[in-house]
Design a protein around this motif. Structure first.
Motif, PDB file in Angstrom:
ATOM      1  N   PRO A  57     -30.917 -40.270  24.183  1.00 38.13           N
ATOM      2  CA  PRO A  57     -30.864 -40.420  22.728  1.00 38.13           C
ATOM      3  C   PRO A  57     -30.523 -39.117  22.027  1.00 38.13           C
ATOM      4  CG  PRO A  57     -33.121 -40.516  23.520  1.00 38.13           C
ATOM      5  CD  PRO A  57     -32.251 -40.476  24.725  1.00 38.13           C
ATOM      6  N   TYR A  88     -31.751 -37.940  19.193  1.00 43.32           N
ATOM      7  CA  TYR A  88     -33.007 -37.258  18.809  1.00 43.32           C
ATOM      8  C   TYR A  88     -33.960 -37.367  19.993  1.00 43.32           C
ATOM      9  CZ  TYR A  88     -30.699 -37.430  14.381  1.00 43.32           C
ATOM     10  OH  TYR A  88     -29.761 -37.286  13.406  1.00 43.32           O
ATOM     11  N   GLY A  89     -33.592 -36.695  21.069  1.00 40.67           N
ATOM     12  CA  GLY A  89     -34.297 -36.892  22.336  1.00 40.67           C
ATOM     13  C   GLY A  89     -35.253 -35.767  22.689  1.00 40.67           C
ATOM     14  N   GLN A 140     -38.549 -34.558  22.306  1.00 41.97           N
ATOM     15  CA  GLN A 140     -39.794 -35.149  21.806  1.00 41.97           C
ATOM     16  C   GLN A 140     -40.981 -34.211  21.976  1.00 41.97           C
ATOM     17  OE1 GLN A 140     -41.061 -38.870  23.746  1.00 41.97           O
ATOM     18  NE2 GLN A 140     -41.326 -39.660  21.681  1.00 41.97           N
ATOM     19  N   ASN A 151     -39.507 -36.286  17.096  1.00 38.24           N
ATOM     20  CA  ASN A 151     -38.258 -36.135  17.856  1.00 38.24           C
ATOM     21  C   ASN A 151     -37.235 -35.348  17.054  1.00 38.24           C
ATOM     22  OD1 ASN A 151     -39.436 -38.253  19.484  1.00 38.24           O
ATOM     23  ND2 ASN A 151     -37.372 -38.858  20.110  1.00 38.24           N
ATOM     24  N   THR A 206     -41.932 -40.418  15.301  1.00 38.74           N
ATOM     25  CA  THR A 206     -41.675 -41.526  16.235  1.00 38.74           C
ATOM     26  C   THR A 206     -42.969 -42.116  16.779  1.00 38.74           C
ATOM     27  OG1 THR A 206     -41.270 -39.825  17.922  1.00 38.74           O
ATOM     28  CG2 THR A 206     -39.344 -40.822  16.904  1.00 38.74           C
ATOM     29  N   SER A 239     -39.029 -46.937  21.620  1.00 35.06           N
ATOM     30  CA  SER A 239     -39.266 -45.803  20.731  1.00 35.06           C
ATOM     31  C   SER A 239     -38.760 -46.171  19.341  1.00 35.06           C
ATOM     32  CB  SER A 239     -38.561 -44.548  21.248  1.00 35.06           C
ATOM     33  OG  SER A 239     -38.865 -43.464  20.390  1.00 35.06           O
ATOM     34  N   SER A 240     -39.596 -45.944  18.347  1.00 34.03           N
ATOM     35  CA  SER A 240     -39.301 -46.385  16.988  1.00 34.03           C
ATOM     36  C   SER A 240     -39.487 -45.202  16.048  1.00 34.03           C
ATOM     37  CB  SER A 240     -40.256 -47.516  16.605  1.00 34.03           C
ATOM     38  OG  SER A 240     -40.074 -48.613  17.490  1.00 34.03           O
ATOM     39  N   SER A 241     -38.866 -45.259  14.868  1.00 28.68           N
ATOM     40  CA  SER A 241     -38.968 -44.114  13.965  1.00 28.68           C
ATOM     41  C   SER A 241     -39.312 -44.542  12.543  1.00 28.68           C
ATOM     42  CB  SER A 241     -37.671 -43.307  13.982  1.00 28.68           C
ATOM     43  OG  SER A 241     -36.596 -44.101  13.567  1.00 28.68           O
ATOM     44  N   ASN A 276     -35.875 -47.731  17.264  1.00 29.48           N
ATOM     45  CA  ASN A 276     -34.772 -46.783  17.410  1.00 29.48           C
ATOM     46  C   ASN A 276     -34.720 -45.767  16.272  1.00 29.48           C
ATOM     47  OD1 ASN A 276     -34.040 -48.069  19.843  1.00 29.48           O
ATOM     48  ND2 ASN A 276     -33.083 -49.686  18.634  1.00 29.48           N
ATOM     49  N   ASP A 277     -33.576 -45.088  16.173  1.00 33.71           N
ATOM     50  CA  ASP A 277     -33.489 -43.973  15.215  1.00 33.71           C
ATOM     51  C   ASP A 277     -32.645 -44.303  13.989  1.00 33.71           C
ATOM     52  OD1 ASP A 277     -30.968 -44.039  16.295  1.00 33.71           O
ATOM     53  OD2 ASP A 277     -31.062 -42.055  17.206  1.00 33.71           O
TER      54      ASP A 277
END
Ligand SMILES: *[C@@H]1O[C@H](CO)[C@@H](O)[C@H](O)[C@H]1NC(C)=O
Ligand SMILES: *[C@@H]1O[C@H](CO)[C@@H](O)[C@H](O)[C@H]1NC(C)=O
Ligand SMILES: *[C@@H]1O[C@H](CO)[C@@H](O)[C@H](O)[C@H]1NC(C)=O
Ligand SMILES: *[C@@H]1O[C@H](CO)[C@@H](O)[C@H](O)[C@H]1NC(C)=O
Ligand SMILES: *[C@@H]1O[C@H](CO)[C@@H](O)[C@H](O)[C@H]1NC(C)=O
Ligand SMILES: *[C@@H]1O[C@H](CO)[C@@H](O)[C@H](O)[C@H]1NC(C)=O
Length: 198
Positions: A23, A25-26, A28, A76, A90, A101-103, A122-123
């Motif tokens: 991702p 924005y990986g 973390q 993230n 996240t 993974s949620s934002s 997701n992002d």
């Protein structure tokens, strides 16, 4: 024709790069809790928990301290830009046999100055946040429209409140007030939000 072939080749290349590198924005952080500070002792020290607002959508509800996964958040940032000073808040949505993974994003309505933070998978459309050196959650402002425009500067603002909100349900949640004014929702109380490493 050539343009569209080039475009599809480019899309292919971009998706292959994304698939290889994970991702965007990986980067973390370790997990943390979000804790409120308030002048009101009833809500001072409350934690925030992901709470059901709809299918795969959560709000940030006031809750007593606990070690539940619903209270574990992460931060993230871009995997590609080590100088980034904002990132996504996240949370890992348990969805049957997989975790998604949620934002956090702010949900705005044109008729109110009170926005509701909600967590989506997701992002996509995530709202960028920052944590100060004191671990306080804020959002960056890059233009101040109370002064002659354009003006550029980087300021971190902390416009968090605890309010009764209604996104999918009536809950006592974290909220964000847009601009420097007072929230129009009369249930809102000023809070500050800090992270405490889990
Ligand atoms: C956050 O980073 C982790 C670790 O790289 C990744 O698995 C996750 O998908 C990222 N979340 C988002 C919303 O991009
Ligand atoms: C809020 O809680 C913090 C941490 O326990 C404490 O230091 C502070 O004095 C409390 N504030 C009020 C107004 O009670
Ligand atoms: C403190 O917070 C509680 C819970 O939201 C609320 O019922 C109460 O009216 C608040 N007290 C003051 C002085 O604002
Ligand atoms: C990832 O985050 C860590 C600190 O959390 C930082 O030291 C590192 O430079 C970041 N890497 C990138 C590629 O942004
Ligand atoms: C938040 O912004 C400040 C000031 O730009 C920066 O020093 C800090 O690293 C940022 N924090 C995070 C967690 O990105
Ligand atoms: C989902 O996350 C939970 C908590 O972090 C973990 O215990 C579980 O093994 C994960 N499940 C999958 C399928 O990755």
């Amino acid at each position: 024709m050539l343009k569209s072939i080039l475009a599809s080749l480019l899309t292919l290349t971009v998706s292959q790069v994304a698939a290889q590198d994970g991702p965007y924005y990986g980067n973390q952080s370790a997990p943390f809790y979000l804790v409120l500070k308030s002048e009101n002792t009833t809500i001072n020290g409350s934690y925030l928990s992901a709470c059901h607002e709809g299918a795969a959508i959560e709000g940030l509800c006031l809750t007593p301290p606990s070690t539940s996964e619903y209270l574990h958040f992460t931060y993230n940032t871009s995997s590609y830009d080590p100088s980034a000073t904002s990132g996504l808040l996240t949370w890992l949505l348990p969805a049957g046999n997989l975790n998604v993974s949620s934002s956090m994003r702010l949900s705005y309505g044109p008729a109110s100055n009170v926005a509701t933070p909600v967590i989506f998978p997701n992002d996509i459309d995530g709202t960028f946040v920052n944590f100060t050196a004191e671990n306080q959650l804020g959002i960056k402002s890059y233009q101040d429209d109370t002064k002659p425009l354009p003006n550029y500067g980087e300021e971190t603002v902390f416009r968090w409140y605890a309010c009764m909100t209604y996104y999918g349900y009536l809950y006592h949640t974290l909220a964000w007030v847009m601009g420097k004014g007072e929230p129009q929702n009369p249930t809102c109380q000023k809070v500050e939000v800090f992270r405490i490493w889990a």
